[in-house]
Enzyme design. Structure first.
Site, short mmCIF file in Angstrom:
data_model
loop_
_atom_site.label_atom_id
_atom_site.label_comp_id
_atom_site.label_asym_id
_atom_site.label_seq_id
_atom_site.Cartn_x
_atom_site.Cartn_y
_atom_site.Cartn_z
N LYS A 1 0.85 -1.21 0.00
CA LYS A 1 0.00 0.00 0.00
C LYS A 1 0.87 1.25 0.00
O LYS A 1 0.61 2.22 -0.71
CB LYS A 1 -0.88 0.03 1.26
CG LYS A 1 -2.12 -0.82 1.12
CD LYS A 1 -3.10 -0.51 2.25
CE LYS A 1 -4.25 -1.48 2.16
NZ LYS A 1 -4.48 -2.24 3.37
N THR B 1 -14.06 2.78 13.73
CA THR B 1 -15.34 2.65 14.43
C THR B 1 -15.15 1.77 15.67
O THR B 1 -14.85 0.58 15.54
CB THR B 1 -16.37 2.04 13.47
OG1 THR B 1 -16.49 2.92 12.35
CG2 THR B 1 -17.72 1.87 14.13
N GLU C 1 -18.15 4.91 0.76
CA GLU C 1 -17.31 4.55 -0.38
C GLU C 1 -18.04 4.98 -1.65
O GLU C 1 -19.26 4.88 -1.74
CB GLU C 1 -17.04 3.04 -0.39
CG GLU C 1 -16.07 2.64 0.70
CD GLU C 1 -15.85 1.14 0.80
OE1 GLU C 1 -16.02 0.44 -0.21
OE2 GLU C 1 -15.53 0.69 1.90
N LYS D 1 -21.72 7.27 16.11
CA LYS D 1 -21.34 6.50 14.92
C LYS D 1 -22.18 5.23 14.79
O LYS D 1 -22.75 4.93 13.73
CB LYS D 1 -19.85 6.16 15.02
CG LYS D 1 -19.36 5.15 14.02
CD LYS D 1 -19.33 5.70 12.61
CE LYS D 1 -18.99 4.61 11.63
NZ LYS D 1 -18.50 5.09 10.38
N GLY E 1 -33.31 -2.67 -2.62
CA GLY E 1 -32.11 -3.33 -3.15
C GLY E 1 -31.98 -4.77 -2.68
O GLY E 1 -32.94 -5.38 -2.21
N CYS F 1 -18.99 -2.10 6.66
CA CYS F 1 -19.43 -1.34 7.84
C CYS F 1 -20.76 -1.81 8.43
O CYS F 1 -20.81 -2.28 9.57
CB CYS F 1 -19.51 0.13 7.50
SG CYS F 1 -17.95 0.73 6.87
#
Ligand code: UGA
Length: 405
Positions: free
Chosen positions: A35, A116, A142, A191, A241, A248
């Protein structure tokens, strides 16, 4: 001001680049050398719209390294590493290790937790390490992560050290977004309560969709539009959907449920949302089983879309992958196509175009809302359009045999 970021995954790489775009010098650290190498060469390790261009543009303000010593002179260090589930519980080892590693090189740094973590985590870490820890959860999606980071709906900053909070506030001032300054625990709770609420919203509309399918002249898209115009409800996250996936919602809802259970409380609404989400896959499989009763073992199902949503290459906890696994376990043959997913799946035929995938399949499931699926020309095939893509197509010659999810 120089800012440190530890963890250069989906959120960490975007945060680093966005902070550089805002004018800060950023040093990003990750133990994964590949990375670091990729980012140093101007190549994001993930696909996120706009990220590559912004990385290249701000290269002068960005440095990436595997060496924690690079953080020895940095005042403010973000921790953005994964907090996965292990046996249904949150697994904090990555966060713990990072904070310990930061302490070794810079015990006076202000550590800002963006990962988180459950309420109480920052306080525990402060007790354990003696370091100053500020909670600053992220709310980026994202696919629109850069915009969400540069212009968030709100910035939540939790902590018990006034000076540290002021410094973190200063970082995000450029966003001009409302800032909520509060305790570490409130920030952590905000959160989970937010992600879980959004998961509930998705499952809610999916369950209403099931009902609409049974009622003549009922269309969940119209129902959702009618609901969403009420300002108290709002139109977002009411898109029917295949169910929620990604790195997440699935893990955060599970961790939150188990956190509540440990405190002898039940989050029954969130538990229901999780079970509605699971039933989404079962519903598709049973529709296909009903339709292809006799030819199950030779029936080829074409799954269009493998990422957990469009505009990402991320397949983590993707409902499409769960669908593929479920179809294979029932004896169906599975074909698939995705424009971006980098995934290796055993026992399926991966095609390089949707046309090929469609031509070689007996039935089609549209699982991810990739824009290119809007223009598909599918003739005389049983189609389960879980993302309502084809209903947007105005071509009067397009004949779909089958069922719209
Ligand atoms: C989610 C949250 O939206 C972010 O605010 C949060 O920061 C992030 O998790 C995180 O905790 O890091 P993300 O996982 O990128 O972001 O994906 P979402 O856009 O929220 O979508 C989650 C899932 O719900 C996807 O599978 C998506 O297809 C599905 N979804 C979403 C629907 O089925 N219908 C909708 O109307 C919206």
């Amino acid at each position: 001001m120089k800012i440190g970021v530890v963890g250069l995954g989906y959120i960490g790489s975007v945060t680093s680049v966005a902070l550089a775009e805002a004018g800060y010098e950023v040093i990003g650290v990750d133990i994964d050398e590949s990375k670091v190498k990729a980012l140093s060469a101007g190549e994001p390790p993930i696909y996120e719209p706009g990220l590559k261009e912004m990385l290249v543009k701000n290269v002068k303000r960005l440095e990436f390294s595997v060496d924690y010593n690079k953080l020895s002179e940095v005042d403010l260090i973000f921790v953005i590493v994964p907090t996965p589930n292990k046996d249904g519980k949150i697994y904090l080892k990555y966060v713990d290790d990072v904070v310990e590693n930061i302490k070794k090189v810079n015990k006076n740094a202000i550590v800002i937790i963006k990962s988180t973590v459950l309420p109480g985590t920052a306080s525990n870490l402060m007790q354990k390490t003696g370091m100053i820890i500020v909670s600053n959860p992220e709310f980026t999606k994202e696919g629109s992560a850069i915009d969400d980071t540069l212009k968030p709906d709100r910035v939540v900053i939790g902590g018990n050290n006034k000076n540290a909070i002021e410094k973190v506030k200063k970082i995000w001032e450029f966003t001009k977004s409302p800032i909520i300054e509060t305790t570490n625990e409130n920030a952590e709770m905000i959160k989970y309560a937010s992600n879980s609420f959004l998961a509930v919203k998705v499952s809610y509309i999916n369950e209403i969709a099931n009902l609409c399918e049974k009622v003549p002249n009922c269309d969940v898209e119209v129902v959702a539009r009618g609901m969403g115009l009420d300002k108290r409800i709002a139109p977002y996250f009411l898109k029917v959907g295949i169910g929620f996936g990604g790195s997440c919602f699935p893990k955060d809802t599970m961790a939150f449920i188990s956190f509540a259970r440990d405190l002898n409380e039940s989050l029954s609404i969130i538990e229901s949302a999780v079970s509605v989400n699971k039933s989404r896959i079962l519903r598709i499989v049973s529709l296909l089983e009903d339709k292809f009763k006799d030819v199950e073992t030779t029936t080829k199902i074409g799954v269009l879309g493998l990422t957990f949503k469009a505009n990402t290459d991320d397949t983590r906890e993707s409902q499409s992958i769960k669908l593929v696994e479920s179809l294979l376990s029932k004896g169906f043959k599975v074909n698939a196509y995705d424009p971006m997913a980098k995934v290796k799946l055993d026992n399926i035929n991966l095609f390089s175009s949707s046309e090929e995938c469609i031509d070689n399949s007996d039935a089609i499931v549209i699982a991810t809302e990739w824009p290119e699926f809007k223009d598909l020309n599918i003739k005389n095939k049983f189609v389960i359009d879980m993302r309502r893509m084809l209903s947007l197509n105005s071509d009067p010659n397009l004949k779909i045999v089958g069922y719209y999810g």
